[in-house]
Design a protein around this motif. Structure first.
Motif, PDB file in Angstrom:
ATOM      1  N   ARG A 149       0.893  -1.327   0.029  1.00 49.34           N
ATOM      2  CA  ARG A 149      -0.035  -0.011   0.066  1.00 49.34           C
ATOM      3  C   ARG A 149       0.738   1.360  -0.157  1.00 49.34           C
ATOM      4  O   ARG A 149       1.880   1.331   0.330  1.00 49.34           O
ATOM      5  N   LEU A 150       0.326   2.119  -0.744  1.00 45.59           N
ATOM      6  CA  LEU A 150       1.241   3.525  -0.713  1.00 45.59           C
ATOM      7  C   LEU A 150       1.048   4.160   0.737  1.00 45.59           C
ATOM      8  O   LEU A 150       0.190   3.523   1.587  1.00 45.59           O
ATOM      9  N   ASP A 180       4.776   4.188  12.132  1.00 48.45           N
ATOM     10  CA  ASP A 180       3.475   3.557  12.026  1.00 48.45           C
ATOM     11  C   ASP A 180       3.600   2.120  11.538  1.00 48.45           C
ATOM     12  O   ASP A 180       3.958   1.881  10.395  1.00 48.45           O
ATOM     13  N   PRO A 181       2.990   1.297  12.276  1.00 48.44           N
ATOM     14  CA  PRO A 181       3.052  -0.301  11.726  1.00 48.44           C
ATOM     15  C   PRO A 181       2.253  -0.410  10.438  1.00 48.44           C
ATOM     16  O   PRO A 181       2.544  -1.350   9.697  1.00 48.44           O
ATOM     17  N   ALA A 182       1.380   0.315  10.090  1.00 50.58           N
ATOM     18  CA  ALA A 182       0.496   0.223   8.790  1.00 50.58           C
ATOM     19  C   ALA A 182       1.631   0.793   7.407  1.00 50.58           C
ATOM     20  O   ALA A 182       0.936   0.250   6.424  1.00 50.58           O
ATOM     21  N   LYS A 183       2.543   1.190   7.794  1.00 56.71           N
ATOM     22  CA  LYS A 183       3.474   1.695   6.766  1.00 56.71           C
ATOM     23  C   LYS A 183       4.060   0.315   5.992  1.00 56.71           C
ATOM     24  O   LYS A 183       4.455  -0.444   6.726  1.00 56.71           O
ATOM     25  N   GLU A 184       3.872   0.222   4.635  1.00 56.82           N
ATOM     26  CA  GLU A 184       4.260  -1.028   3.938  1.00 56.82           C
ATOM     27  C   GLU A 184       5.603  -0.596   3.211  1.00 56.82           C
ATOM     28  O   GLU A 184       6.173  -1.639   2.757  1.00 56.82           O
ATOM     29  N   LEU A 185       5.712   0.300   2.591  1.00 59.98           N
ATOM     30  CA  LEU A 185       6.650   0.921   1.698  1.00 59.98           C
ATOM     31  C   LEU A 185       7.845   1.300   2.454  1.00 59.98           C
ATOM     32  O   LEU A 185       7.890   1.831   3.302  1.00 59.98           O
TER      33      LEU A 185
END
Length: 332
Positions: A149-150, A180-185
């Motif tokens: 995800r962006l 943030d744990p939601a950061k994927e890149l």
């Protein structure tokens, strides 16, 4: 990465939300002349007026079909205001995140018209570029790169060849941005989207934010909010970029930072920064500064190109210019 700059911006916005009335009365907007060349761009008698106010944090201005569309990033709304100051809400929950936490930067951000008359917008909450049609229906355009995800797309612009370019800092990741744990890149990129293919063209900036092209399309400008710096890149066929150069490293002083920017037809940059909006030559010389009682986040040329709208914290401001600004590629 200077997170303190972002924190300072957030504190300033919260304070202005409470005290903008008193602030506006004691600190009137003004145009500061640094170089006599500014007189060819802004008349010495030109005045900055406040068109509308009462919002949470305005961003993403776009003159579209006779009105200024703009985002309320923390208020999670997309609105429009006409030349007389009449405001209409266009889309609620415009950031696209279900059940968003109040006050976080998860609303819509930058906008640009597409060739079919629709508007593309950066949705920070939904972490994507989305399309808004004439019925205000919102559909996704691009949200992933190789399955990841962006972060939270911020600002966007079409190049002369029709490719869409956009910045993707982590401002919308409200549980610690990069942490943030939601950061994927692994990076905060500047992207090029063409022919259904998404390509990270720049991945070494800390907080890429504003983005613009020179009038001839041969130079890409990107601001890095973390270091209050604007960079320039030569652009070749297919979106290939040459070595970057620093246009300007803005000194600290005043609230705000290197955020949105636009270019006029003579190639000058009109860029947000600490203390307001600087008018800068392509070589980095500051000709003047527009000082506001609120933190300026972005700006847009409107109509015939000689009306400048500025989104600044709780308000929208307007200034008439002598030089025309470069309008979006598919402006209507």
């Amino acid at each position: 990465m200077r997170v303190s700059i972002f924190a300072r911006r957030t504190v300033a916005v919260l304070a202005l939300t409470v005290a903008v009335g008193a602030t506006a009365q004691t600190n009137a907007p003004q145009v500061e002349r640094v170089d006599p060349a500014l007189d060819a761009l802004i008349a010495p008698t030109a005045e900055v007026e406040r068109v509308a106010t009462g919002f949470t944090f305005t961003e993403g201005p776009l003159w579209h079909k006779g009105r200024l569309w703009f985002s309320d990033v923390a208020g999670d709304r997309m609105r429009a205001v006409d030349a007389a100051g009449k405001v209409e809400q266009l889309i609620a929950n415009a950031g696209g995140l279900p059940n968003p936490p109040p006050g976080k930067n998860i609303g819509p951000n930058g906008m640009t018209p597409d060739k079919d008359g629709s508007v593309l917008m950066a949705q920070m909450g939904a972490r994507r570029i989305a399309r808004v049609d004439s019925a205000m229906r919102v559909t996704g355009v691009v949200d992933r790169y190789r399955g990841k995800r962006l972060n939270s797309p911020n600002d966007l612009v079409f190049a002369r060849d029709g490719a869409l370019w956009f910045t993707d800092p982590p401002f919308g990741l409200f549980n610690g941005m990069n942490k943030d744990p939601a950061k994927e890149l692994p990076y905060n990129a500047v992207w090029r989207y063409a022919g259904g293919t998404l390509t990270p063209v720049i991945n070494d900036l800390a907080l890429p934010n504003g983005i613009a092209f020179s009038p001839d399309g041969a130079t890409l400008y990107v601001s890095d909010y973390a270091v209050n710096t604007i960079y320039a890149y030569p652009v070749a066929a297919g979106g290939k970029l040459g070595a970057r150069r620093t246009v300007i490293a803005m000194p600290d002083g005043g609230e705000g930072g290197a955020d949105g920017m636009k270019v006029d037809t003579r190639g000058n940059l009109w860029a947000t920064g600490p203390g307001g909006i600087r008018i800068i030559t392509p070589q980095g010389k500051v000709l003047g500064q527009i000082r506001l009682p609120e933190v300026a986040a972005n700006l847009a040329f409107a109509g015939d190109g000689r009306t400048l709208y500025i989104t600044a914290s709780t308000s929208v401001y307007r200034l008439r210019t002598k030089v025309a600004g470069v309008l979006p590629r598919y402006a209507r």
